[in-house]
Motif scaffolding. Structure first.
Motif, PDB file in Angstrom:
ATOM      1  N   ILE A  47      37.124 -15.428 -12.110  1.00 40.85           N
ATOM      2  CA  ILE A  47      35.899 -15.856 -11.442  1.00 40.85           C
ATOM      3  C   ILE A  47      36.278 -17.022 -10.541  1.00 40.85           C
ATOM      4  N   LEU A  48      36.018 -16.878  -9.244  1.00 37.61           N
ATOM      5  CA  LEU A  48      36.332 -17.915  -8.264  1.00 37.61           C
ATOM      6  C   LEU A  48      35.051 -18.521  -7.712  1.00 37.61           C
ATOM      7  N   ARG A  49      35.094 -19.824  -7.445  1.00 34.67           N
ATOM      8  CA  ARG A  49      33.968 -20.503  -6.809  1.00 34.67           C
ATOM      9  C   ARG A  49      34.457 -21.293  -5.606  1.00 34.67           C
ATOM     10  N   LEU A  50      33.678 -21.224  -4.535  1.00 36.94           N
ATOM     11  CA  LEU A  50      33.904 -22.038  -3.347  1.00 36.94           C
ATOM     12  C   LEU A  50      32.800 -23.091  -3.324  1.00 36.94           C
ATOM     13  N   TYR A  51      33.181 -24.356  -3.407  1.00 38.10           N
ATOM     14  CA  TYR A  51      32.235 -25.466  -3.505  1.00 38.10           C
ATOM     15  C   TYR A  51      32.119 -26.242  -2.203  1.00 38.10           C
ATOM     16  N   THR A  52      30.921 -26.772  -1.950  1.00 36.42           N
ATOM     17  CA  THR A  52      30.684 -27.774  -0.922  1.00 36.42           C
ATOM     18  C   THR A  52      29.849 -28.874  -1.557  1.00 36.42           C
ATOM     19  N   VAL A  53      30.326 -30.097  -1.438  1.00 34.53           N
ATOM     20  CA  VAL A  53      29.590 -31.255  -1.937  1.00 34.53           C
ATOM     21  C   VAL A  53      29.174 -32.071  -0.723  1.00 34.53           C
ATOM     22  N   SER A  54      27.864 -32.260  -0.565  1.00 30.75           N
ATOM     23  CA  SER A  54      27.363 -33.007   0.589  1.00 30.75           C
ATOM     24  C   SER A  54      26.376 -34.067   0.140  1.00 30.75           C
ATOM     25  N   GLU A  64      18.040 -34.834   5.953  1.00 31.72           N
ATOM     26  CA  GLU A  64      19.193 -34.401   6.743  1.00 31.72           C
ATOM     27  C   GLU A  64      20.453 -34.506   5.900  1.00 31.72           C
ATOM     28  N   ILE A  65      21.412 -33.633   6.209  1.00 34.49           N
ATOM     29  CA  ILE A  65      22.732 -33.705   5.590  1.00 34.49           C
ATOM     30  C   ILE A  65      23.516 -34.744   6.380  1.00 34.49           C
ATOM     31  N   SER A  66      23.846 -35.842   5.724  1.00 35.32           N
ATOM     32  CA  SER A  66      24.507 -36.932   6.442  1.00 35.32           C
ATOM     33  C   SER A  66      26.027 -36.775   6.502  1.00 35.32           C
ATOM     34  N   ARG A  67      26.592 -36.166   5.454  1.00 34.72           N
ATOM     35  CA  ARG A  67      28.055 -36.007   5.464  1.00 34.72           C
ATOM     36  C   ARG A  67      28.492 -35.021   4.396  1.00 34.72           C
ATOM     37  N   VAL A  68      29.707 -34.488   4.565  1.00 30.13           N
ATOM     38  CA  VAL A  68      30.339 -33.637   3.560  1.00 30.13           C
ATOM     39  C   VAL A  68      31.277 -34.528   2.754  1.00 30.13           C
ATOM     40  N   VAL A  69      31.069 -34.550   1.444  1.00 23.13           N
ATOM     41  CA  VAL A  69      31.858 -35.393   0.555  1.00 23.13           C
ATOM     42  C   VAL A  69      33.143 -34.673   0.133  1.00 23.13           C
ATOM     43  N   ASP A  70      33.034 -33.357  -0.144  1.00 22.18           N
ATOM     44  CA  ASP A  70      34.194 -32.596  -0.603  1.00 22.18           C
ATOM     45  C   ASP A  70      33.930 -31.107  -0.410  1.00 22.18           C
ATOM     46  N   LYS A  71      34.990 -30.332  -0.361  1.00 22.20           N
ATOM     47  CA  LYS A  71      34.923 -28.866  -0.282  1.00 22.20           C
ATOM     48  C   LYS A  71      36.200 -28.332  -0.904  1.00 22.20           C
ATOM     49  N   ILE A  91      31.229 -26.826   8.581  1.00 22.11           N
ATOM     50  CA  ILE A  91      30.803 -27.288   9.900  1.00 22.11           C
ATOM     51  C   ILE A  91      29.284 -27.432   9.936  1.00 22.11           C
ATOM     52  N   SER A  92      28.831 -28.277  10.823  1.00 21.84           N
ATOM     53  CA  SER A  92      27.411 -28.343  11.130  1.00 21.84           C
ATOM     54  C   SER A  92      27.130 -27.232  12.133  1.00 21.84           C
ATOM     55  N   THR A  93      26.175 -26.363  11.837  1.00 19.25           N
ATOM     56  CA  THR A  93      25.857 -25.295  12.784  1.00 19.25           C
ATOM     57  C   THR A  93      25.080 -25.844  13.974  1.00 19.25           C
ATOM     58  N   MET A  94      24.696 -27.100  13.910  1.00 13.92           N
ATOM     59  CA  MET A  94      23.992 -27.747  15.014  1.00 13.92           C
ATOM     60  C   MET A  94      24.948 -28.581  15.864  1.00 13.92           C
ATOM     61  N   GLY A  95      26.219 -28.632  15.480  1.00 13.75           N
ATOM     62  CA  GLY A  95      27.216 -29.309  16.300  1.00 13.75           C
ATOM     63  C   GLY A  95      27.801 -30.572  15.704  1.00 13.75           C
ATOM     64  N   ASN A  96      27.013 -31.379  15.016  1.00 13.39           N
ATOM     65  CA  ASN A  96      27.543 -32.606  14.431  1.00 13.39           C
ATOM     66  C   ASN A  96      26.664 -33.059  13.265  1.00 13.39           C
ATOM     67  N   PHE A  97      27.098 -34.133  12.619  1.00 13.32           N
ATOM     68  CA  PHE A  97      26.349 -34.715  11.506  1.00 13.32           C
ATOM     69  C   PHE A  97      25.704 -36.010  11.971  1.00 13.32           C
ATOM     70  N   GLU A 103      27.624 -24.738   7.399  1.00  7.03           N
ATOM     71  CA  GLU A 103      28.233 -23.490   6.955  1.00  7.03           C
ATOM     72  C   GLU A 103      29.612 -23.809   6.384  1.00  7.03           C
ATOM     73  N   THR A 104      29.950 -23.161   5.275  1.00  4.29           N
ATOM     74  CA  THR A 104      31.259 -23.348   4.654  1.00  4.29           C
ATOM     75  C   THR A 104      31.959 -21.999   4.549  1.00  4.29           C
ATOM     76  N   GLY A 105      33.238 -21.979   4.865  1.00  3.13           N
ATOM     77  CA  GLY A 105      34.052 -20.783   4.727  1.00  3.13           C
ATOM     78  C   GLY A 105      35.430 -21.178   4.248  1.00  3.13           C
TER      79      GLY A 105
END
Length: 132
Positions: A47-54, A64-71, A91-97, A103-105
């Motif tokens: 079982i695999l997990r892809l994490y994003t911590v924001s 608003e999402i101010s920053r990405v802490v970890d991925k 990435i921010s789909t709007m261009g920046n933070f 979106e995370t990949g």
């Protein structure tokens, strides 16, 4: 909202878990919260997990999402597999933070080492790619 949620996609015929999404929210201070979001994949081996911590900031009812802490990737099952190589991009789909959408990949290679007669090793590799 405080706590964690999980959504599972299950095959009706087999009852097998096909996909899962989870979220955990932790309140910080000064209107800030930490979001831990993951996508989970399961197959016959692991079982695999892809994490994003924001981190989010809420002011005047606007969040608003101010920053990405970890991925990162993690293996949830304990079947002898380990992560050899991982790449994750958020990435921010709007261009920046700060942003309201991101979106995370990522891709990961997992390896299992089996020893036969203590002489040679066979490395089993699997590559995965996920996006959410």
């Amino acid at each position: 909202m405080e706590g964690d949620d999980r959504i599972e996609v299950i095959d009706k015929k087999t009852g097998k878990l096909l996909d899962a999404y989870g979220e955990e929210i932790k309140s910080l201070d000064n209107g800030r919260s930490q979001y831990i979001v993951y996508r989970e994949k399961e197959n016959d081996f692991e079982i695999l997990r892809l994490y994003t911590v924001s981190e989010t900031q809420e002011e005047n009812g606007n969040k608003e999402i101010s920053r990405v802490v970890d991925k990162y990737w993690d293996i949830m099952s304990q079947n002898g597999w380990y992560i050899e190589n991982q790449h994750v991009v958020t990435i921010s789909t709007m261009g920046n933070f700060p942003t309201t959408e991101m979106e995370t990949g990522g891709t990961v290679t997992i390896v299992k080492n089996r020893v036969y007669r203590d002489i040679n090793s066979l490395f089993l590799k699997k590559n995965y790619e996920l996006q959410y």
